[in-house]
Structure formats: structure tokens, C-alpha cells
Design a protein around this motif. Structure first.
Motif, PDB file in Angstrom:
ATOM      1  N   HIS A 196      37.874  36.842  39.092  1.00 53.12           N
ATOM      2  CA  HIS A 196      37.738  35.685  38.196  1.00 53.12           C
ATOM      3  C   HIS A 196      38.602  34.499  38.618  1.00 53.12           C
ATOM      4  O   HIS A 196      38.838  33.585  37.826  1.00 53.12           O
ATOM      5  CB  HIS A 196      38.016  36.117  36.756  1.00 53.12           C
ATOM      6  N   ASN A 197      39.070  34.524  39.868  1.00 52.40           N
ATOM      7  CA  ASN A 197      39.778  33.379  40.456  1.00 52.40           C
ATOM      8  C   ASN A 197      41.036  32.964  39.710  1.00 52.40           C
ATOM      9  O   ASN A 197      41.308  31.770  39.525  1.00 52.40           O
ATOM     10  CB  ASN A 197      38.827  32.185  40.614  1.00 52.40           C
ATOM     11  N   VAL A 198      41.814  33.960  39.309  1.00 53.05           N
ATOM     12  CA  VAL A 198      43.131  33.682  38.734  1.00 53.05           C
ATOM     13  C   VAL A 198      43.994  33.070  39.839  1.00 53.05           C
ATOM     14  O   VAL A 198      43.859  33.446  41.011  1.00 53.05           O
ATOM     15  CB  VAL A 198      43.748  35.001  38.192  1.00 53.05           C
ATOM     16  N   PRO A 199      44.866  32.121  39.516  1.00 57.71           N
ATOM     17  CA  PRO A 199      45.710  31.510  40.547  1.00 57.71           C
ATOM     18  C   PRO A 199      46.472  32.551  41.372  1.00 57.71           C
ATOM     19  O   PRO A 199      46.954  33.565  40.846  1.00 57.71           O
ATOM     20  CB  PRO A 199      46.661  30.621  39.746  1.00 57.71           C
ATOM     21  N   SER A 200      46.597  32.270  42.652  1.00 59.13           N
ATOM     22  CA  SER A 200      47.190  33.233  43.587  1.00 59.13           C
ATOM     23  C   SER A 200      48.637  33.577  43.247  1.00 59.13           C
ATOM     24  O   SER A 200      49.066  34.716  43.449  1.00 59.13           O
ATOM     25  CB  SER A 200      47.077  32.727  45.022  1.00 59.13           C
ATOM     26  N   ALA A 201      49.409  32.647  42.722  1.00 57.52           N
ATOM     27  CA  ALA A 201      50.804  32.946  42.366  1.00 57.52           C
ATOM     28  C   ALA A 201      50.860  34.005  41.264  1.00 57.52           C
ATOM     29  O   ALA A 201      51.724  34.883  41.279  1.00 57.52           O
ATOM     30  CB  ALA A 201      51.531  31.679  41.921  1.00 57.52           C
ATOM     31  N   TYR A 202      49.942  33.948  40.330  1.00 55.55           N
ATOM     32  CA  TYR A 202      49.888  34.944  39.254  1.00 55.55           C
ATOM     33  C   TYR A 202      49.486  36.307  39.830  1.00 55.55           C
ATOM     34  O   TYR A 202      50.083  37.330  39.485  1.00 55.55           O
ATOM     35  CB  TYR A 202      48.895  34.486  38.184  1.00 55.55           C
ATOM     36  N   ILE A 203      48.496  36.297  40.729  1.00 55.39           N
ATOM     37  CA  ILE A 203      48.063  37.548  41.369  1.00 55.39           C
ATOM     38  C   ILE A 203      49.206  38.151  42.174  1.00 55.39           C
ATOM     39  O   ILE A 203      49.415  39.366  42.148  1.00 55.39           O
ATOM     40  CB  ILE A 203      46.810  37.313  42.240  1.00 55.39           C
ATOM     41  N   ASP A 204      49.960  37.314  42.872  1.00 58.27           N
ATOM     42  CA  ASP A 204      51.119  37.817  43.621  1.00 58.27           C
ATOM     43  C   ASP A 204      52.092  38.529  42.683  1.00 58.27           C
ATOM     44  O   ASP A 204      52.660  39.566  43.040  1.00 58.27           O
ATOM     45  CB  ASP A 204      51.832  36.677  44.352  1.00 58.27           C
ATOM     46  N   GLY A 205      52.293  37.985  41.492  1.00 58.36           N
ATOM     47  CA  GLY A 205      53.163  38.624  40.502  1.00 58.36           C
ATOM     48  C   GLY A 205      52.611  39.975  40.063  1.00 58.36           C
ATOM     49  O   GLY A 205      53.365  40.940  39.888  1.00 58.36           O
ATOM     50  N   LEU A 206      51.305  40.074  39.910  1.00 60.69           N
ATOM     51  CA  LEU A 206      50.676  41.356  39.553  1.00 60.69           C
ATOM     52  C   LEU A 206      50.914  42.393  40.646  1.00 60.69           C
ATOM     53  O   LEU A 206      51.183  43.556  40.355  1.00 60.69           O
ATOM     54  CB  LEU A 206      49.166  41.179  39.344  1.00 60.69           C
ATOM     55  N   ARG A 207      50.827  41.945  41.887  1.00 58.49           N
ATOM     56  CA  ARG A 207      51.000  42.860  43.025  1.00 58.49           C
ATOM     57  C   ARG A 207      52.443  43.351  43.168  1.00 58.49           C
ATOM     58  O   ARG A 207      52.679  44.392  43.762  1.00 58.49           O
ATOM     59  CB  ARG A 207      50.572  42.166  44.314  1.00 58.49           C
ATOM     60  N   ARG A 208      53.394  42.592  42.648  1.00 60.45           N
ATOM     61  CA  ARG A 208      54.814  42.960  42.785  1.00 60.45           C
ATOM     62  C   ARG A 208      55.279  43.980  41.744  1.00 60.45           C
ATOM     63  O   ARG A 208      56.401  44.483  41.819  1.00 60.45           O
ATOM     64  CB  ARG A 208      55.695  41.717  42.702  1.00 60.45           C
ATOM     65  N   VAL A 209      54.439  44.303  40.785  1.00 65.90           N
ATOM     66  CA  VAL A 209      54.825  45.264  39.753  1.00 65.90           C
ATOM     67  C   VAL A 209      55.003  46.644  40.392  1.00 65.90           C
ATOM     68  O   VAL A 209      54.114  47.118  41.107  1.00 65.90           O
ATOM     69  CB  VAL A 209      53.753  45.312  38.638  1.00 65.90           C
ATOM     70  N   PRO A 210      56.139  47.300  40.171  1.00 69.05           N
ATOM     71  CA  PRO A 210      56.335  48.652  40.717  1.00 69.05           C
ATOM     72  C   PRO A 210      55.315  49.619  40.113  1.00 69.05           C
ATOM     73  O   PRO A 210      54.950  49.491  38.937  1.00 69.05           O
ATOM     74  CB  PRO A 210      57.752  49.028  40.282  1.00 69.05           C
ATOM     75  N   VAL A 211      54.867  50.580  40.917  1.00 65.40           N
ATOM     76  CA  VAL A 211      53.860  51.542  40.471  1.00 65.40           C
ATOM     77  C   VAL A 211      54.319  52.971  40.767  1.00 65.40           C
ATOM     78  O   VAL A 211      55.259  53.184  41.523  1.00 65.40           O
ATOM     79  CB  VAL A 211      52.492  51.285  41.152  1.00 65.40           C
ATOM     80  N   ILE A 212      53.602  53.916  40.173  1.00 61.17           N
ATOM     81  CA  ILE A 212      53.832  55.331  40.449  1.00 61.17           C
ATOM     82  C   ILE A 212      52.540  55.947  40.949  1.00 61.17           C
ATOM     83  O   ILE A 212      51.449  55.381  40.766  1.00 61.17           O
ATOM     84  CB  ILE A 212      54.351  56.091  39.204  1.00 61.17           C
ATOM     85  N   HIS A 213      52.663  57.112  41.562  1.00 63.56           N
ATOM     86  CA  HIS A 213      51.509  57.831  42.099  1.00 63.56           C
ATOM     87  C   HIS A 213      50.893  58.704  41.010  1.00 63.56           C
ATOM     88  O   HIS A 213      51.606  59.375  40.265  1.00 63.56           O
ATOM     89  CB  HIS A 213      51.937  58.698  43.283  1.00 63.56           C
ATOM     90  N   ASP A 214      49.578  58.715  40.944  1.00 61.40           N
ATOM     91  CA  ASP A 214      48.839  59.562  40.009  1.00 61.40           C
ATOM     92  C   ASP A 214      48.582  60.914  40.682  1.00 61.40           C
ATOM     93  O   ASP A 214      47.962  60.974  41.747  1.00 61.40           O
ATOM     94  CB  ASP A 214      47.514  58.893  39.635  1.00 61.40           C
ATOM     95  N   ALA A 215      49.051  61.996  40.084  1.00 56.17           N
ATOM     96  CA  ALA A 215      48.849  63.337  40.643  1.00 56.17           C
ATOM     97  C   ALA A 215      47.374  63.758  40.607  1.00 56.17           C
ATOM     98  O   ALA A 215      46.963  64.640  41.354  1.00 56.17           O
ATOM     99  CB  ALA A 215      49.689  64.355  39.880  1.00 56.17           C
TER     100      ALA A 215
END
Length: 167
Positions: A133-152
Motif C-alpha cells: 500500500h506504498n507506506v513511506p519507506s522510513a516507516y517501513i524501515d522502522g517496521l523492519r527494525r523491530v526485534p523478532v523471535i523464531h516460531d517453533a
């Protein structure tokens, strides 16, 4: 047919994800929710974190999302998938949709844990929806920086990553 307007700001931004839940959903466009911030602290039944919107101390903060038109006859499907009454409540918010202020329904977390993290596949769905949906790239970069965990659950991980990759 009667409809409601839903503000999707997490994995439901991805049209394919939302249509798994509500086949007749129709995207009306990218919207901005001012004075709020995105958190990943909603406690999900699978033990991971999901997205939530909270009022921000800094009124200049904002959350991007997609406004979907949902047939009222199908809304119960989305309520069930989101856990309405079991981790989310429904609130009315006002968003900016293409320069117009529009009242929308949004799910807001009632079960939160500030230390919980999302699964990598959930983050991938959120990012894919934002990109679709063409969200601004700076916002998407922030989404990508969120720490994640592995799903077993490797099958769930593979299925959800495949859905994100289709976008």
C-alpha cells in the motif's frame, strides 16, 4: 449491503491476509492515524506479540494503515480472527484517508506485555502489507527494525512467509 470501515495497521494491511479472513473486504486506501504509535505488545494466543495502536505522548507521532470496507454480514469473521473480547477491543478512531477525516473501527489491545516480541513471519506480513500500500519507506524501515523471535511451528512459519512473499 451495509458495511463498516476497518483501520488495519498490522498484518491485516496485507490484502491477501485480510481476505483470508473476510473474502469480500475492499481496500479503500492508505490512511494515517495521528497522535498514535505502533506497538508490538499485544499478547497473542500463540505466545508472540502482535501489533497495537496506542495514544502517543508526542502528538506528532502517527500510524499508517489501510482502510478496508467490510460487509457487516462478514464482520464476525474478522472479530473472531482478531480475538475481539479476548485480547482486543473495538474502538472508533478518526483517520486521514486521502485528505478526508473518516471515522473507522480499529482493534486495540487489552492484553499487553511490553517485553513480548513478534514472530518473524508476523513482521514479514506487516512489512509486506505496508509495501503493498506504498507506506513511506522510513516507516517501513522502522517496521523492519523491530526485534523478532523464531516460531517453533515450522509449517506455520513457512505458510505465513509464503503469503508475505506473494505481495
Amino acid at each position: 449491503m451495509e458495511h463498516c470501515l476497518n483501520f488495519a495497521y498490522g498484518s491485516n494491511m496485507l490484502t491477501a491476509r485480510l481476505r483470508q479472513r473476510v473474502p469480500s473486504a475492499r481496500a479503500l486506501g492508505l490512511a494515517v492515524l495521528p497522535g498514535h504509535e505502533l506497538k508490538w505488545h499485544k499478547v497473542a494466543n500463540d505466545g508472540s506479540g502482535k501489533c497495537d495502536i496506542v495514544t502517543a505522548a508526542d502528538s506528532s507521532r502517527l500510524v499508517y494503515g489501510v482502510v478496508y470496507e467490510i460487509p457487516l454480514a462478514e464482520k464476525h469473521r474478522l472479530d473472531r480472527a482478531e480475538g475481539l473480547g479476548l485480547g482486543y477491543e473495538e474502538q472508533t478512531k478518526t483517520v486521514d484517508l486521502a485528505g478526508q477525516l473518516v471515522a473507522v473501527q480499529a482493534y486495540v489491545a487489552t492484553r499487553i506485555d511490553p517485553d513480548i516480541l513478534p514472530y518473524a513471519w508476523y513482521q514479514a506480513l506487516v512489512v509486506a502489507g505496508a509495501m503493498e500500500h506504498n507506506v513511506p519507506s522510513a516507516y517501513i524501515d522502522g517496521l523492519r527494525r523491530v526485534p523478532v523471535i523464531h516460531d517453533a511451528d515450522q509449517q506455520r512459519h513457512a505458510e505465513q512467509m509464503a503469503l508475505a512473499a506473494e505481495a
